[in-house]
Design an enzyme around this catalytic site. Sequence first.
Site, mmCIF file in Angstrom:
data_model
loop_
_atom_site.group_PDB
_atom_site.id
_atom_site.type_symbol
_atom_site.label_atom_id
_atom_site.label_comp_id
_atom_site.label_asym_id
_atom_site.label_seq_id
_atom_site.Cartn_x
_atom_site.Cartn_y
_atom_site.Cartn_z
ATOM 1 N N LYS A 16 0.827 -1.205 0.000
ATOM 2 C CA LYS A 16 0.000 0.000 0.000
ATOM 3 C C LYS A 16 0.865 1.261 0.000
ATOM 4 O O LYS A 16 0.660 2.178 -0.792
ATOM 5 C CB LYS A 16 -0.944 0.001 1.196
ATOM 6 C CG LYS A 16 -1.877 1.215 1.232
ATOM 7 C CD LYS A 16 -2.702 1.270 2.513
ATOM 8 C CE LYS A 16 -3.710 0.153 2.596
ATOM 9 N NZ LYS A 16 -4.618 0.314 3.759
ATOM 10 N N GLU A 59 10.113 -5.701 3.953
ATOM 11 C CA GLU A 59 10.340 -7.021 3.366
ATOM 12 C C GLU A 59 9.952 -7.044 1.880
ATOM 13 O O GLU A 59 10.662 -7.607 1.048
ATOM 14 C CB GLU A 59 9.547 -8.084 4.133
ATOM 15 C CG GLU A 59 9.910 -8.211 5.597
ATOM 16 C CD GLU A 59 9.049 -7.336 6.497
ATOM 17 O OE1 GLU A 59 8.922 -7.666 7.687
ATOM 18 O OE2 GLU A 59 8.487 -6.328 6.000
ATOM 19 N N GLY A 98 -4.941 -4.743 5.302
ATOM 20 C CA GLY A 98 -4.260 -5.771 4.517
ATOM 21 C C GLY A 98 -4.926 -7.125 4.580
ATOM 22 O O GLY A 98 -5.074 -7.808 3.562
ATOM 23 N N ARG A 99 -5.367 -7.541 5.761
ATOM 24 C CA ARG A 99 -5.953 -8.879 5.895
ATOM 25 C C ARG A 99 -7.371 -8.942 5.352
ATOM 26 O O ARG A 99 -7.971 -10.008 5.314
ATOM 27 C CB ARG A 99 -5.902 -9.321 7.355
ATOM 28 C CG ARG A 99 -6.581 -8.392 8.337
ATOM 29 C CD ARG A 99 -6.198 -8.767 9.771
ATOM 30 N NE ARG A 99 -6.731 -7.843 10.764
ATOM 31 C CZ ARG A 99 -6.166 -6.686 11.100
ATOM 32 N NH1 ARG A 99 -5.060 -6.281 10.485
ATOM 33 N NH2 ARG A 99 -6.691 -5.920 12.039
ATOM 34 N N GLU A 159 -4.637 -11.400 14.148
ATOM 35 C CA GLU A 159 -4.214 -10.004 14.007
ATOM 36 C C GLU A 159 -5.372 -9.062 14.330
ATOM 37 O O GLU A 159 -5.161 -7.948 14.818
ATOM 38 C CB GLU A 159 -3.682 -9.732 12.599
ATOM 39 C CG GLU A 159 -2.872 -8.443 12.493
ATOM 40 C CD GLU A 159 -2.069 -8.350 11.211
ATOM 41 O OE1 GLU A 159 -0.889 -8.757 11.218
ATOM 42 O OE2 GLU A 159 -2.624 -7.897 10.195
ATOM 43 N N HIS A 219 -3.708 -38.059 10.743
ATOM 44 C CA HIS A 219 -2.522 -38.854 11.054
ATOM 45 C C HIS A 219 -1.422 -37.985 11.657
ATOM 46 O O HIS A 219 -0.244 -38.346 11.612
ATOM 47 C CB HIS A 219 -2.031 -39.562 9.787
ATOM 48 C CG HIS A 219 -3.013 -40.572 9.285
ATOM 49 N ND1 HIS A 219 -2.956 -41.901 9.644
ATOM 50 C CD2 HIS A 219 -4.105 -40.441 8.483
ATOM 51 C CE1 HIS A 219 -3.963 -42.550 9.069
ATOM 52 N NE2 HIS A 219 -4.664 -41.687 8.356
ATOM 53 N N LYS A 254 9.344 -4.400 13.870
ATOM 54 C CA LYS A 254 9.866 -3.774 12.651
ATOM 55 C C LYS A 254 10.813 -2.625 12.979
ATOM 56 O O LYS A 254 11.871 -2.470 12.367
ATOM 57 C CB LYS A 254 8.703 -3.247 11.800
ATOM 58 C CG LYS A 254 7.840 -4.314 11.149
ATOM 59 C CD LYS A 254 6.772 -3.647 10.299
ATOM 60 C CE LYS A 254 5.919 -4.654 9.568
ATOM 61 N NZ LYS A 254 4.889 -4.005 8.728
#
Length: 548
Positions: free
Chosen positions: A213, A219, A273-274, A359, A390, A510
Amino acid sequence: MSIPPVHPARLTALPEWADLLRHREALLGRHLRELFAEDAERGTRLTAEAAGWYLDYSKNRITDETLRLLLNLGQARGLQTRIEAMFSGERINSTENRAALHTALRAPIDEPVELDCVDVVADVHAVLRQMAVFADAVRAGQWLGATGQPIRCVVNIGIGGSDLGPVMACEALRGHATEALAVRFVANVDGADFHDNLAGLDPASTLFVICSKTFTTQETLANARLARSWCVGALGEAAVGRHFVAVSTNASEVASFGIDTQQMFGFWDFVGGRYSVSSAIGLSLMLAIGVPAFRDFLAGFNAMDEHFRAAPAARNLPTLLALLGIWNQHFLGATTLTVLPYAQRLKRFPAYLQQLIMESLGKQVTHDGWRVNYATSPVVWGEPGTNGQHSFYQLLHQGTALVACDFIGFVEAPTQHREAHSLLQANLIAQAQALAFGRRPDEVRAAGIKEALVPHRVFEGNRPSNMLIAERLDPHSLGALIALYEHMVLVQSVIFDINAFDQWGVELGKVLAQQVATDLAGNGDTLAHDSSTNALIRRFRGTRGSQP
């Protein structure tokens, strides 16, 4: 360090909360076996359906009275008013003074929503048209790279919501994707992620979609620069304009990177974002599945949005899922939620929900800054069935921890292997049955098990689960499923009086990482961190000379 005080009018002081506590005491010792035996219609009565999804919540340890009291709690917290506030564009993200209008991303163009006197739905559809023109050109082989070759691979570079949503959806809908265009994802700043996902690709036919954005995400920009160097090294500086597009709101940073702002697809501050996979962040998904399928994806979201806004709470899928989650977590002690999709192509869905739920709900203070004295988010985890059977189902069935389970399944097979799908469905149904009803000691003995082994073969049962079923996994059902959980989060945030739309908890690490990165790159003896951090920095510095 001062800790914010607990507000005297906290959630746990409400009379509706006290009613639920008393009710829990009355239900102690009741088993799902009894509840089903007392009500022959329970398995069909405690169900709800909307937007192509069927919810069976009968295997929760509840009665009609439980549901009534939970609905009272929602009413006491002003749930319907808060739902309407979100849809109408009120600034419910109080700490950032923003609206949370992800629902506008999938609203029909003839249903305007105004924010600061601007119809945001019109803006959304303008971006959708821009995306559609671009996606059609790439998919038709009309968008050519610097050497005149059509695009054969799209690499999405983002992190968090700019990665988890698109990668999950692309994996889920791979049966609807074109084989002519591969789509890969790079998120981790670990260079191995970049290396492995670009292995075997030809720069001349590769397109990068950079999703940030602000176009300053550390990153994402680190990986974007790697991609730029990789592309320019093979094709020259002029190639950037044909091999990079941006999903961002920061035109100046996009331009300085070398991307033409005509190839920038925007979104807005009212989209977290999510919650962004139905925005331009979904460009990689549109490239994979095509424009009509992407519009069907948005229609699935919108169908669940409309249901959530209009349906009464007692028949409202997101509200029911949220209230049942609160009952399981706060009154039965299920502090974790496991999401169990019986669909291999939904293998990334639990990871997607981890961000969406934890979050959003992983908060320790209310809207007004008062410390909560109750748990907020559960720990979310999961794995597709039958793989998980399993692995960790042993704990679900016989472990000492109570884990709430959401099962997800589909009626139709995704491939021609219908016999395998039938076996998958049998396991889905049987696992929920086993968790609910278990196996008593007398049933174990009747099976001829030796007495010494009877305690080991007993299943207590009485473990809560929801069952979500759709006809098929397709763009519409996936969109509706995502919206279901988005709105479940809103309901729980209203009950908890927390802000579901900020994420300050991701910031501190960060900020510290920037200083640590500077110190790692340096050689000075003076370090201003704690003794552990200083020692770790020196240890990593000491390995630099030995690395190739």
